[in-house]
Design a protein around this motif. Structure first.
Motif, PDB file in Angstrom:
ATOM      1  N   MET A  34       0.837  -1.196   0.000  1.00 54.95           N
ATOM      2  CA  MET A  34       0.000   0.000   0.000  1.00 54.95           C
ATOM      3  C   MET A  34       0.875   1.250   0.000  1.00 54.95           C
ATOM      4  O   MET A  34       1.991   1.226   0.511  1.00 54.95           O
ATOM      5  N   ALA A  35       0.328   2.328  -0.562  1.00 53.83           N
ATOM      6  CA  ALA A  35       1.017   3.611  -0.532  1.00 53.83           C
ATOM      7  C   ALA A  35       0.017   4.695  -0.134  1.00 53.83           C
ATOM      8  O   ALA A  35      -1.142   4.669  -0.563  1.00 53.83           O
ATOM      9  N   ARG A  36       0.487   5.644   0.677  1.00 59.50           N
ATOM     10  CA  ARG A  36      -0.344   6.810   0.999  1.00 59.50           C
ATOM     11  C   ARG A  36      -0.501   7.642  -0.256  1.00 59.50           C
ATOM     12  O   ARG A  36       0.449   7.816  -1.018  1.00 59.50           O
ATOM     13  N   ALA A  37      -1.692   8.147  -0.480  1.00 55.52           N
ATOM     14  CA  ALA A  37      -1.934   9.016  -1.622  1.00 55.52           C
ATOM     15  C   ALA A  37      -2.919  10.098  -1.213  1.00 55.52           C
ATOM     16  O   ALA A  37      -3.686   9.932  -0.256  1.00 55.52           O
ATOM     17  N   MET A  38      -2.888  11.210  -1.961  1.00 59.59           N
ATOM     18  CA  MET A  38      -3.747  12.335  -1.640  1.00 59.59           C
ATOM     19  C   MET A  38      -4.424  12.842  -2.908  1.00 59.59           C
ATOM     20  O   MET A  38      -3.805  12.899  -3.976  1.00 59.59           O
ATOM     21  N   ILE A  39      -5.703  13.166  -2.786  1.00 63.66           N
ATOM     22  CA  ILE A  39      -6.447  13.870  -3.827  1.00 63.66           C
ATOM     23  C   ILE A  39      -7.242  14.972  -3.140  1.00 63.66           C
ATOM     24  O   ILE A  39      -7.367  14.984  -1.910  1.00 63.66           O
ATOM     25  N   LYS A  40      -7.789  15.876  -3.921  1.00 58.41           N
ATOM     26  CA  LYS A  40      -8.638  16.923  -3.354  1.00 58.41           C
ATOM     27  C   LYS A  40     -10.102  16.500  -3.452  1.00 58.41           C
ATOM     28  O   LYS A  40     -10.515  15.913  -4.453  1.00 58.41           O
ATOM     29  N   ASP A  41     -10.878  16.808  -2.403  1.00 58.02           N
ATOM     30  CA  ASP A  41     -12.296  16.479  -2.407  1.00 58.02           C
ATOM     31  C   ASP A  41     -13.082  17.529  -3.207  1.00 58.02           C
ATOM     32  O   ASP A  41     -12.501  18.427  -3.819  1.00 58.02           O
ATOM     33  N   ASN A  42     -14.393  17.439  -3.187  1.00 53.77           N
ATOM     34  CA  ASN A  42     -15.250  18.341  -3.959  1.00 53.77           C
ATOM     35  C   ASN A  42     -15.123  19.799  -3.541  1.00 53.77           C
ATOM     36  O   ASN A  42     -15.436  20.697  -4.314  1.00 53.77           O
ATOM     37  N   GLN A  43     -14.676  20.037  -2.311  1.00 60.35           N
ATOM     38  CA  GLN A  43     -14.479  21.402  -1.828  1.00 60.35           C
ATOM     39  C   GLN A  43     -13.029  21.872  -2.013  1.00 60.35           C
ATOM     40  O   GLN A  43     -12.661  22.943  -1.549  1.00 60.35           O
ATOM     41  N   GLY A  44     -12.215  21.066  -2.652  1.00 59.25           N
ATOM     42  CA  GLY A  44     -10.822  21.424  -2.889  1.00 59.25           C
ATOM     43  C   GLY A  44      -9.899  21.164  -1.715  1.00 59.25           C
ATOM     44  O   GLY A  44      -8.752  21.605  -1.723  1.00 59.25           O
ATOM     45  N   GLN A  45     -10.379  20.432  -0.713  1.00 56.01           N
ATOM     46  CA  GLN A  45      -9.571  20.111   0.462  1.00 56.01           C
ATOM     47  C   GLN A  45      -8.813  18.813   0.240  1.00 56.01           C
ATOM     48  O   GLN A  45      -9.375  17.839  -0.270  1.00 56.01           O
ATOM     49  N   PRO A  46      -7.524  18.762   0.611  1.00 57.54           N
ATOM     50  CA  PRO A  46      -6.763  17.517   0.439  1.00 57.54           C
ATOM     51  C   PRO A  46      -7.253  16.431   1.384  1.00 57.54           C
ATOM     52  O   PRO A  46      -7.476  16.671   2.564  1.00 57.54           O
ATOM     53  N   LYS A  47      -7.454  15.240   0.837  1.00 54.78           N
ATOM     54  CA  LYS A  47      -7.853  14.070   1.619  1.00 54.78           C
ATOM     55  C   LYS A  47      -6.918  12.928   1.276  1.00 54.78           C
ATOM     56  O   LYS A  47      -6.526  12.740   0.126  1.00 54.78           O
ATOM     57  N   ARG A  48      -6.561  12.160   2.281  1.00 56.68           N
ATOM     58  CA  ARG A  48      -5.576  11.097   2.125  1.00 56.68           C
ATOM     59  C   ARG A  48      -6.169   9.730   2.414  1.00 56.68           C
ATOM     60  O   ARG A  48      -7.078   9.598   3.220  1.00 56.68           O
ATOM     61  N   GLY A  49      -5.619   8.745   1.734  1.00 61.66           N
ATOM     62  CA  GLY A  49      -5.987   7.355   1.930  1.00 61.66           C
ATOM     63  C   GLY A  49      -4.839   6.491   1.441  1.00 61.66           C
ATOM     64  O   GLY A  49      -3.701   6.962   1.327  1.00 61.66           O
ATOM     65  N   PHE A  50      -5.131   5.232   1.106  1.00 66.91           N
ATOM     66  CA  PHE A  50      -4.100   4.303   0.662  1.00 66.91           C
ATOM     67  C   PHE A  50      -4.524   3.616  -0.622  1.00 66.91           C
ATOM     68  O   PHE A  50      -5.682   3.226  -0.765  1.00 66.91           O
TER      69      PHE A  50
END
Length: 70
Positions: A34-50
């Protein structure tokens, strides 16, 4: 290995070939598949998962911060 291309992160193998196209705001190195990754949500806030080695979310990106599993 996380790699940056045109401001987006993806994953390359040891030969430099793309395994996962650069589509993330950030992508860390893989640990235990697994690797940590980040995308922006619908409000432009960064959210992280794997993600897994194919770029699929194993743990959905809903966290403000996270660390590698140890």
């Amino acid at each position: 290995i996380g790699a940056l291309k045109q401001g987006r992160w993806g994953v390359i193998d040891l030969n430099g070939s793309w395994i996962v196209d650069p589509k993330f705001g950030f992508c860390a190195a893989f640990h235990e598949g697994m690797a940590r990754a980040m995308i922006k949500d619908n409000q432009g806030q960064p959210k992280r998962g794997f993600i897994d080695v194919n770029g699929n979310w194993i743990i959905d990106p809903r966290y403000d911060d996270c660390e590698d599993f140890r």
